[in-house]
Design a protein around this motif. Structure first.
Motif, short mmCIF file in Angstrom:
data_model
loop_
_atom_site.label_atom_id
_atom_site.label_comp_id
_atom_site.label_asym_id
_atom_site.label_seq_id
_atom_site.Cartn_x
_atom_site.Cartn_y
_atom_site.Cartn_z
N LEU A 177 7.81 -5.14 1.50
CA LEU A 177 7.00 -5.37 2.97
C LEU A 177 5.77 -4.80 2.80
O LEU A 177 4.53 -5.75 3.49
CB LEU A 177 8.20 -4.83 4.20
CG LEU A 177 7.40 -4.79 5.66
CD1 LEU A 177 7.25 -6.37 5.87
CD2 LEU A 177 8.36 -3.98 6.49
N GLY A 178 5.26 -3.71 2.54
CA GLY A 178 3.94 -3.14 2.53
C GLY A 178 3.06 -4.03 1.60
O GLY A 178 2.01 -4.40 2.33
N GLY A 179 3.64 -4.65 0.40
CA GLY A 179 2.80 -5.49 -0.59
C GLY A 179 2.46 -6.57 0.52
O GLY A 179 1.33 -7.08 0.30
N ALA A 180 3.45 -7.28 0.89
CA ALA A 180 3.23 -8.61 2.04
C ALA A 180 2.28 -8.40 2.77
O ALA A 180 1.36 -9.17 3.17
CB ALA A 180 4.80 -8.88 2.38
N LEU A 181 2.41 -7.41 3.55
CA LEU A 181 1.21 -7.06 4.43
C LEU A 181 0.00 -6.66 4.18
O LEU A 181 -1.14 -7.30 4.74
CB LEU A 181 1.83 -5.93 5.59
CG LEU A 181 3.16 -5.74 6.24
CD1 LEU A 181 3.50 -4.28 6.79
CD2 LEU A 181 2.90 -6.86 7.33
N GLY A 205 4.24 -7.57 -3.18
CA GLY A 205 5.35 -6.98 -2.87
C GLY A 205 6.24 -6.59 -4.09
O GLY A 205 6.81 -5.27 -4.31
N SER A 206 6.39 -7.30 -5.02
CA SER A 206 6.89 -6.99 -6.37
C SER A 206 6.19 -5.88 -7.13
O SER A 206 7.01 -4.98 -7.66
CB SER A 206 7.28 -8.25 -7.35
OG SER A 206 7.72 -9.29 -6.49
N ALA A 207 5.06 -6.10 -7.23
CA ALA A 207 4.40 -5.07 -8.05
C ALA A 207 4.54 -3.68 -7.35
O ALA A 207 4.75 -2.76 -8.08
CB ALA A 207 2.70 -5.28 -8.09
N LEU A 208 4.68 -3.70 -6.00
CA LEU A 208 4.69 -2.18 -5.51
C LEU A 208 6.21 -1.83 -5.37
O LEU A 208 6.28 -0.66 -5.36
CB LEU A 208 4.14 -2.15 -3.74
CG LEU A 208 2.99 -1.92 -3.65
CD1 LEU A 208 1.80 -2.80 -4.54
CD2 LEU A 208 2.49 -1.85 -2.20
N SER A 209 7.01 -2.68 -5.75
CA SER A 209 8.52 -2.43 -5.86
C SER A 209 8.91 -1.53 -6.97
O SER A 209 10.11 -1.17 -7.34
CB SER A 209 9.38 -3.50 -5.39
OG SER A 209 9.11 -4.20 -4.33
N ILE A 210 8.19 -1.97 -8.11
CA ILE A 210 8.41 -1.45 -9.36
C ILE A 210 8.45 -0.01 -9.48
O ILE A 210 7.92 0.73 -8.81
CB ILE A 210 7.40 -2.20 -10.61
CG1 ILE A 210 7.54 -3.56 -10.70
CG2 ILE A 210 7.41 -1.34 -11.81
CD1 ILE A 210 8.85 -3.89 -11.25
N THR A 211 9.68 0.42 -10.27
CA THR A 211 9.67 1.95 -10.76
C THR A 211 9.56 1.86 -12.38
O THR A 211 10.26 1.05 -13.03
CB THR A 211 10.95 2.45 -10.41
OG1 THR A 211 11.07 2.63 -8.95
CG2 THR A 211 11.13 4.10 -10.75
N ALA A 212 8.89 2.76 -13.05
CA ALA A 212 8.74 2.84 -14.31
C ALA A 212 9.92 3.21 -15.09
O ALA A 212 10.01 4.66 -14.89
CB ALA A 212 7.44 3.48 -14.85
N PHE A 213 10.99 2.63 -15.44
CA PHE A 213 12.20 3.19 -15.72
C PHE A 213 11.92 4.24 -17.28
O PHE A 213 12.47 5.04 -17.11
CB PHE A 213 13.00 1.97 -16.36
CG PHE A 213 14.46 2.29 -16.46
CD1 PHE A 213 15.31 2.14 -15.49
CD2 PHE A 213 15.04 2.73 -17.79
CE1 PHE A 213 17.00 2.67 -15.64
CE2 PHE A 213 16.30 3.07 -17.77
CZ PHE A 213 17.24 2.97 -16.82
N PRO A 214 11.23 3.84 -18.16
CA PRO A 214 10.99 4.62 -19.32
C PRO A 214 10.28 5.71 -18.84
O PRO A 214 10.54 6.91 -19.30
CB PRO A 214 10.06 3.74 -20.48
CG PRO A 214 10.26 2.45 -19.81
CD PRO A 214 10.47 2.38 -18.28
N VAL A 215 9.28 5.93 -17.99
CA VAL A 215 8.58 6.98 -17.54
C VAL A 215 9.61 7.98 -16.77
O VAL A 215 9.55 9.27 -17.06
CB VAL A 215 7.25 6.65 -16.69
CG1 VAL A 215 6.58 7.68 -16.44
CG2 VAL A 215 6.60 5.92 -17.45
#
Length: 476
Positions: A177-181, A205-215
């Motif tokens: 939602l934050g990314g869409a706004l 929106g997708s870019a801000l939802s990502i979590t770096a799993f390996p990190v």
């Protein structure tokens, strides 16, 4: 009688002749006249012929690959050494190693090295070598996404699936939602040439939802939290959130840049068909193949690498990035039995290949060309605040509602806020698709670096607050 000599002389042989006396000065003069002078004259003649040759008379007009072999080998050494050096410095400062590697890539790009020593950057990374370096980076990305798929496959939902799913959904919905706004605010001046409003909003929106799993896994391991309940729960949430986010990005990638709606529908259909085929057909087949090759590690590695490259090529041929095929292949390969091979692939790609991805990101990140002004700084601050609030607030509130304490809920939100390397993969994909302008790419790279670097200090702050409350409680 004359005594007979006992010395025998071999028939046909002659006694060695004494070495002639030589005059050292004469020898030096003759050497100069007969060897050095002709060699230097021939070299000068070749140089003169090369500089006076005109194009179109059999002389290449451009530089071939052999002309840049020195730069290639030097750049490879510089990239690997810089990544390791900055990674070790980051670990000494209490940061994940990937933060140092990202910073190393930025320092080797035009933002730092190109600004301080312009000639060094163009010599180390000439245009002719960029395809080679990009090929190494792509191999590193494919290996990384396979490892992420394998780690996601090995993350069990047993006993915590409902809670993890709810927290993961909260960790996606808020940032999305934050990314869409933000997309509504930034579209006119900051979107790329190929971005429609809907696709631009989906991407942010997708870019801000990502979590770096390996990190995240490495942060938990360094802090001794990998086997704790909170550590396992954060891994589950990150796995679920990343699968959903990558599905959204795959759909967005299939739609972005298509000439006609029919072509977009065809691409999405092929992606769904390929995913179903990998899940229902390839997955059990791969399990049987690797079980049959038990004990034959080299053959298993060969099958693993061949399948990985084929899957990456398949999704690339469909029309989406090869990283989706690598991620799906990692999800479909059997969990547990390939741990050693996965570690081998991860170690090789982490040391030799992924640093070139960081350098590629650094070469595309030119802060000065993008205009390092108050507008850029203001948008960067806004994006960082929106990204962190979305990832911290939603998971923290949902975790608290699920029965976790406030300190554990806050810790979970902080852990899921680490974006790191996975975020850079998404950003480079968006730039390649024409969804991001160069200025917005710089902003989002800085956001990824800041949100990842903030993880360790925030966790340390939470530890201090928790320990202070415990001491205060005991004192009362």
């Amino acid at each position: 009688m004359t005594p007979v000599s006992t010395d025998t002389v071999e028939v046909g042989s002659r006694p060695p002749e004494p070495a002639p006396a030589t005059n050292r000065g004469v020898t030096v003069v003759l050497y100069v006249l007969t060897a050095a002078v002709p060699a230097l004259a021939a070299l000068g003649l070749l140089v003169a012929m090369g500089t006076s040759a005109r194009p179109g008379r059999g002389t290449p007009t451009g530089s071939g690959p052999a002309d840049h072999s020195v730069q290639l080998f030097v750049s490879i050494a510089v990239v690997i050494l810089a990544a390791r050096l900055f990674g070790r410095l980051a670990k000494r400062l209490g940061q994940p190693q990937v933060v140092g590697e990202i910073f190393a890539g930025l320092c080797l790009g035009p933002s730092v090295l190109g600004a301080l020593v312009p000639g060094a950057g163009s010599w180390l990374f000439p245009v002719e070598l960029r395809p080679v370096l990009q090929g190494l980076a792509d191999l590193g990305l494919i290996a990384l996404m396979f490892v992420v798929g394998q780690e996601t496959r090995q993350t069990s939902l047993k006993g915590q699936g409902r809670v993890a799913t709810a927290i993961a959904h909260a960790g996606i919905a808020g940032p999305f939602l934050g990314g869409a706004l933000l997309a509504i605010l930034l579209y006119r001046d900051w979107a790329g040439p190929q971005a429609s409003p809907v696709v631009f909003a989906m991407f942010l929106g997708s870019a801000l939802s990502i979590t770096a799993f390996p990190v995240l896994a490495r942060i938990l391991a360094e802090r001794g939290m990998l086997r704790t309940l909170l550590g396992r729960l954060s891994m589950l949430c990150a796995a679920i959130a990343d699968v959903v986010a990558w599905c959204l990005i795959a759909a967005m990638t299939a739609v972005a840049g298509r000439d006609t709606p029919a072509r977009a529908v065809l691409t999405v259909t092929l992606v769904i068909v390929y995913g179903a085929a990998m899940t229902w057909l390839a997955r059990p087949w791969l399990t049987r193949v690797f079980a049959a090759l038990e004990g034959r590690e080299e053959m298993r590695l060969l099958v693993l690498l061949a399948g990985l490259l084929v899957s990456a090529a398949a999704t690339s041929a469909i029309g989406i990035h090869a990283i989706f095929g690598a991620f799906l292949y990692g999800l479909c390969c059997p969990a547990g039995s390939l741990t050693r091979l996965t570690e081998r692939i991860n170690s090789v790609s982490g040391v030799l290949l992924l640093p070139f991805f960081f350098v590629g990101t650094g070469l595309r990140t030119d802060i000065w060309r993008s205009g390092f002004d108050t507008t850029l700084l203001g948008v960067t601050a806004l994006v960082i605040v929106v990204a962190m609030l979305g990832k911290l607030t939603g998971p923290m509130l949902m975790a608290r509602a699920s029965g976790l304490s406030w300190p554990d809920s806050a810790t979970l939100g902080v852990l899921l806020n680490a974006r790191g390397l996975t975020e850079l993969v998404v950003l480079n994909l968006g730039l390649a698709l024409g969804l991001l302008s160069d200025r917005l790419f710089v902003v989002l790279v800085l956001m990824a670096l800041v949100t990842t670097a903030a993880t360790a200090p925030l966790l340390g702050l939470l530890d201090r607050v928790t320990s202070h409350r415990d001491r205060s409680g005991r004192g009362l």
